[in-house]
Design a protein around this motif. Sequence first.
Motif, PDB file in Angstrom:
ATOM      1  N   ASN A  81       0.842  -1.191   0.000  1.00 55.95           N
ATOM      2  CA  ASN A  81       0.000   0.000   0.000  1.00 55.95           C
ATOM      3  C   ASN A  81       0.882   1.248   0.000  1.00 55.95           C
ATOM      4  N   THR A 115      -0.904   4.772  -7.011  1.00 51.08           N
ATOM      5  CA  THR A 115      -2.175   4.301  -6.453  1.00 51.08           C
ATOM      6  C   THR A 115      -3.294   4.271  -7.487  1.00 51.08           C
ATOM      7  N   GLN A 119      -5.021   6.723  -8.051  1.00 50.50           N
ATOM      8  CA  GLN A 119      -6.068   7.504  -7.394  1.00 50.50           C
ATOM      9  C   GLN A 119      -5.688   8.993  -7.436  1.00 50.50           C
ATOM     10  N   ILE A 153      -4.920  11.338  -5.468  1.00 48.75           N
ATOM     11  CA  ILE A 153      -4.523  11.650  -4.096  1.00 48.75           C
ATOM     12  C   ILE A 153      -4.421  13.164  -3.924  1.00 48.75           C
ATOM     13  N   ASP A 199      -6.027   7.726   2.537  1.00 51.10           N
ATOM     14  CA  ASP A 199      -5.176   7.753   1.343  1.00 51.10           C
ATOM     15  C   ASP A 199      -3.905   6.936   1.546  1.00 51.10           C
ATOM     16  N   SER A 210      -3.358   4.414   3.317  1.00 52.88           N
ATOM     17  CA  SER A 210      -3.596   2.963   3.386  1.00 52.88           C
ATOM     18  C   SER A 210      -4.109   2.406   2.057  1.00 52.88           C
ATOM     19  N   THR A 211      -4.127   3.235   1.014  1.00 54.79           N
ATOM     20  CA  THR A 211      -4.618   2.795  -0.295  1.00 54.79           C
ATOM     21  C   THR A 211      -3.779   1.637  -0.839  1.00 54.79           C
TER      22      THR A 211
END
Length: 345
Positions: free
Chosen positions: A99, A163, A165, A167, A208, A210-211
């Motif tokens: 992660n 990720t 993502q 962020i 975030d 721990s994504t």
Amino acid sequence: MNPSHRQVIALTCSTTWVKGVAEMFKAVGLDVPALFAEAGMDIGILNDPHASYATEKLCALWKIAAARSNNPAIGLSAPEVTTPAIFDVVGYAMMSSENLYASLERLICYLRLVTDAATIELTEVEDGYWFKLAINGDMQKNVPRQRFDFNLITLVTFCRWVTRQDIRPLVVEFTHPEPVDRAPYEKAFRCPLRFGAPDNRIFLSKADISTPLPSSNPSLASLHDRYANERLGRLDQHRIRAKTQELIMRRLADGEPLRADIASALCISERTLQRRLQDEGTSFQELVEHTRYSLAQQYLGQHQLPISEAVFLLGFTDQSALFRACKRWFNMSPKQYRNHLLLTR
């Protein structure tokens, strides 16, 4: 014991990191060979993955680039996608992590493969994690703001890429004053910003950090860890004494440095640190003593510095401890040695 002098430690950045900077300069239309020549940097080693550049020259390069581009926010011109290549092998170890937290932990552990000029700290608080970036030694105050801008946005864009993502930090803080134009910062970070802060740092939410990473691969992570540790081992064979002394110097003002803490900062065990120092003909305690001796000569030579402040800076608990040390080193009290220095100059 009569240590001779304080060791000067050269701080460097890997060519892989500097290459990422150079590619960004080229993308915005700057003459990269001319910039390197003006900064006194050999562009011929840029493609050598085993070479490095002195960090003070990298600071000069950033200052020249900001002036030539007439863009004080040039550090934020980094590409929106940051791939692992700029971090060298460290980036691939980060990419294969479970992660984002584990990824950032690997960056901290293996950072010296990218640069020994910086320190990264990841600190948990109630609402998230502070990710703090600092430049080592006395250079912090002379680092151009563009270099910090680039480093922070590169870290954020890598977090977004790895990720998959969007962020968005809860806040990003900068030590430099608020710029006239905040727009480039708002566009790059897409989050609240604070300027004139004590540190350059990013605040990430616990959700975030721990994504899970889509590229997570335990087998590859283990392989990259072995390779990175082998690289660190080869690096430390020649630099463990200097790096240990540097860490001791930075931590003395916090009190007596502990071997366990220094070993942890170097990402090695206490026993390994002890063995490698022995291989270089010294010990942890001898380095603490040597460092204090060298710094005491400097501090006691600064007549405007109160002796009580020198006690604190040298990591002693009280003035009597400094008195005993000065008797051992110079056969004089701190005040006598200070007067001696005044008379011999």
